[in-house]
Design a protein around this motif. Sequence first.
Motif, PDB file in Angstrom:
ATOM      1  N   VAL A   1      -4.388  11.371  -3.821  1.00 45.06           N
ATOM      2  CA  VAL A   1      -4.212  10.013  -3.302  1.00 45.06           C
ATOM      3  C   VAL A   1      -4.186   8.950  -4.400  1.00 45.06           C
ATOM      4  N   TRP A   2      -4.274   9.364  -5.665  1.00 47.92           N
ATOM      5  CA  TRP A   2      -4.368   8.379  -6.753  1.00 47.92           C
ATOM      6  C   TRP A   2      -3.510   8.833  -7.924  1.00 47.92           C
TER       7      TRP A   2
ATOM      8  N   SER B   1       5.201  -1.653 -18.304  1.00 46.41           N
ATOM      9  CA  SER B   1       4.281  -1.744 -17.167  1.00 46.41           C
ATOM     10  C   SER B   1       3.271  -0.611 -17.213  1.00 46.41           C
ATOM     11  N   LEU B   2       2.015  -0.970 -16.950  1.00 44.35           N
ATOM     12  CA  LEU B   2       0.959   0.003 -16.671  1.00 44.35           C
ATOM     13  C   LEU B   2       0.574  -0.185 -15.213  1.00 44.35           C
ATOM     14  N   ALA B   3       0.652   0.880 -14.413  1.00 38.99           N
ATOM     15  CA  ALA B   3       0.457   0.736 -12.968  1.00 38.99           C
ATOM     16  C   ALA B   3      -0.348   1.894 -12.417  1.00 38.99           C
ATOM     17  N   THR B   4      -0.945   1.650 -11.262  1.00 37.01           N
ATOM     18  CA  THR B   4      -1.647   2.699 -10.538  1.00 37.01           C
ATOM     19  C   THR B   4      -1.436   2.496  -9.049  1.00 37.01           C
ATOM     20  N   GLN B   5      -1.497   3.584  -8.285  1.00 34.31           N
ATOM     21  CA  GLN B   5      -1.349   3.538  -6.838  1.00 34.31           C
ATOM     22  C   GLN B   5      -2.482   4.316  -6.192  1.00 34.31           C
TER      23      GLN B   5
ATOM     24  N   ASN C   1       0.031  -5.264  -4.988  1.00 35.57           N
ATOM     25  CA  ASN C   1       0.876  -5.173  -3.794  1.00 35.57           C
ATOM     26  C   ASN C   1       0.242  -4.232  -2.778  1.00 35.57           C
ATOM     27  N   PHE C   2       0.148  -4.699  -1.530  1.00 38.00           N
ATOM     28  CA  PHE C   2      -0.320  -3.857  -0.438  1.00 38.00           C
ATOM     29  C   PHE C   2       0.862  -3.519   0.442  1.00 38.00           C
ATOM     30  N   ALA C   3       1.079  -2.242   0.686  1.00 36.60           N
ATOM     31  CA  ALA C   3       2.204  -1.784   1.488  1.00 36.60           C
ATOM     32  C   ALA C   3       1.711  -0.929   2.643  1.00 36.60           C
ATOM     33  N   TYR C   4       2.304  -1.161   3.809  1.00 33.11           N
ATOM     34  CA  TYR C   4       1.995  -0.339   4.974  1.00 33.11           C
ATOM     35  C   TYR C   4       3.303   0.115   5.595  1.00 33.11           C
ATOM     36  N   ALA C   5       3.489   1.420   5.667  1.00 36.07           N
ATOM     37  CA  ALA C   5       4.669   2.007   6.298  1.00 36.07           C
ATOM     38  C   ALA C   5       4.272   2.613   7.629  1.00 36.07           C
ATOM     39  N   PHE C   6       5.000   2.270   8.693  1.00 38.36           N
ATOM     40  CA  PHE C   6       4.642   2.754  10.028  1.00 38.36           C
ATOM     41  C   PHE C   6       5.851   3.366  10.726  1.00 38.36           C
TER      42      PHE C   6
ATOM     43  N   GLY D   1       0.137   6.176   5.304  1.00 43.03           N
ATOM     44  CA  GLY D   1       1.088   5.077   5.388  1.00 43.03           C
ATOM     45  C   GLY D   1       0.655   3.810   4.687  1.00 43.03           C
ATOM     46  N   ALA D   2      -0.603   3.703   4.278  1.00 42.49           N
ATOM     47  CA  ALA D   2      -1.115   2.497   3.630  1.00 42.49           C
ATOM     48  C   ALA D   2      -1.344   2.762   2.153  1.00 42.49           C
ATOM     49  N   LYS D   3      -0.769   1.912   1.307  1.00 38.88           N
ATOM     50  CA  LYS D   3      -0.822   2.118  -0.133  1.00 38.88           C
ATOM     51  C   LYS D   3      -1.158   0.812  -0.851  1.00 38.88           C
ATOM     52  N   LEU D   4      -1.952   0.918  -1.913  1.00 37.46           N
ATOM     53  CA  LEU D   4      -2.284  -0.219  -2.765  1.00 37.46           C
ATOM     54  C   LEU D   4      -1.668   0.036  -4.136  1.00 37.46           C
ATOM     55  N   GLN D   5      -0.856  -0.896  -4.624  1.00 40.07           N
ATOM     56  CA  GLN D   5      -0.203  -0.784  -5.922  1.00 40.07           C
ATOM     57  C   GLN D   5      -0.701  -1.895  -6.842  1.00 40.07           C
ATOM     58  N   ALA D   6      -1.186  -1.544  -8.014  1.00 32.90           N
ATOM     59  CA  ALA D   6      -1.633  -2.511  -9.014  1.00 32.90           C
ATOM     60  C   ALA D   6      -0.826  -2.290 -10.284  1.00 32.90           C
ATOM     61  N   GLU D   7      -0.421  -3.382 -10.935  1.00 36.30           N
ATOM     62  CA  GLU D   7       0.446  -3.268 -12.107  1.00 36.30           C
ATOM     63  C   GLU D   7       0.197  -4.424 -13.067  1.00 36.30           C
ATOM     64  N   PHE D   8       0.205  -4.121 -14.366  1.00 37.63           N
ATOM     65  CA  PHE D   8       0.251  -5.160 -15.392  1.00 37.63           C
ATOM     66  C   PHE D   8       1.582  -5.019 -16.107  1.00 37.63           C
TER      67      PHE D   8
END
Length: 429
Positions: free
Chosen positions: A331-332, A379-383, A424-429, A389-396
């Motif tokens: 999940v990470w 970019s350095l990013a993590t998810q 960024n918070f994303a929710y896919a349904f 369906g719910a994801k949190l994306q962080a990026e510099f």
Amino acid sequence: MRKLITLALVLVMASAASAFADEYVKGGFEMSGIINTGLGWQASTASMGNFGTMNGANVANPYGPVLSGPLGEFTNYSNAAPGGQATWGNNQKLFQFYTDGVILSLSKSFGENIRARTDLVFGAAALGSSFNGIGNNANVAQAYVTANIPAGNGLEFLVGHFFVPFGYERLFRNENNTATHSVVFDVRPVTLTGVKFYYAFSDLVGLHAYAYNNMADDLGAGLAVGKNYPGFGLTLDFNWGDEGMKSNVNVTGLASAESQGNVSTGTKDKAGNWTFMGDVSGNIHATDTFVIGFEGLYRIDKADSTSTAGSAGAAKVFAGLVDFNYSFTDVWDGTLKVAYAHQNNTSGAAGSLGTVQNYNGIGGLVNATGLRTNVVQGSLATQYQIADGAKLQAEFRLDWMQVPSSQQGTASKKWGMSYGPILNFAYAF
């Protein structure tokens, strides 16, 4: 009694309508959606107006990054303040919440061989939506019909408005490893309107062949001027690996008369201005947990040979990216992405390509003062998968832009930098 009879009739009609609707959506009807929303902060070390703001009005596609930095896609506002980096001074800083939009996808199958699909995006520029020019209206990201023709291994025929069958970064940001798109996404088509055929020679190799209006996917503001023929493209698709670890590479060639030919004055080319582009992109699963994504393209935009800008020759752009993604757990994951783009006009001032820029341009690499622009992004990013369906994306992200000092005009510096974090918070349904 009359009221009771009327009420009974209303209930019967409502029940019949409900039954009809239920019957209609049965048999292959699907509906899904995506919501992307978040916040970010960024700073710029110099006036970005001097360094080609990564798009401006001359977009290569209607979804390209508008301005530089992690918030560059969410500060369009029709290229006006607030947030318009083109008018920023030195050391400008910006904090912003955004709602990118609500995506609604609908599809319906008719029998075994025919399917219709549309992707609608509802957003508002005033809320930070990255979908340029849509105001408060729905944007049609896709709308097409496909039919499977029983020939050989099966030939798929598609007509309508569709995503291009190549390129590393997808339009909907939650489907990428990073919350933002790169400059490579800016200088290639994302959607086309036309027809497409796909044939799979085997499980490993397939071919897309398509014809379309133009790479900008826009028939407005001069593009509606008649041309003698459409644009053409071929994409050869290679796929291999086990299920869940599929690697793929796409090799693409595009050629089209992009701007106004066949005009009534008789002073323009009958075919229009030609643009040629080659693209190689893909995903390679090095291990179970390590994936390398990449894309490289070379693009040539020509001016009308019979126009006053004909002596300017052509604008040439090279762009590429590499994306290293590692899954720490189920999940990470973490990502390092680096993108680069370089534009080199043959001769003349930045505006000398005339109608080329007025159509699909060359992304945001053209700036107001220079012929040659370099853009480097890191970019350095993590998810983190919060739930199904719910994801949190962080990026510099950091953008660095440079043009030759001889082309700086009144600018005091020949380079600029924009950087900051985004969540960024994303929710896919």
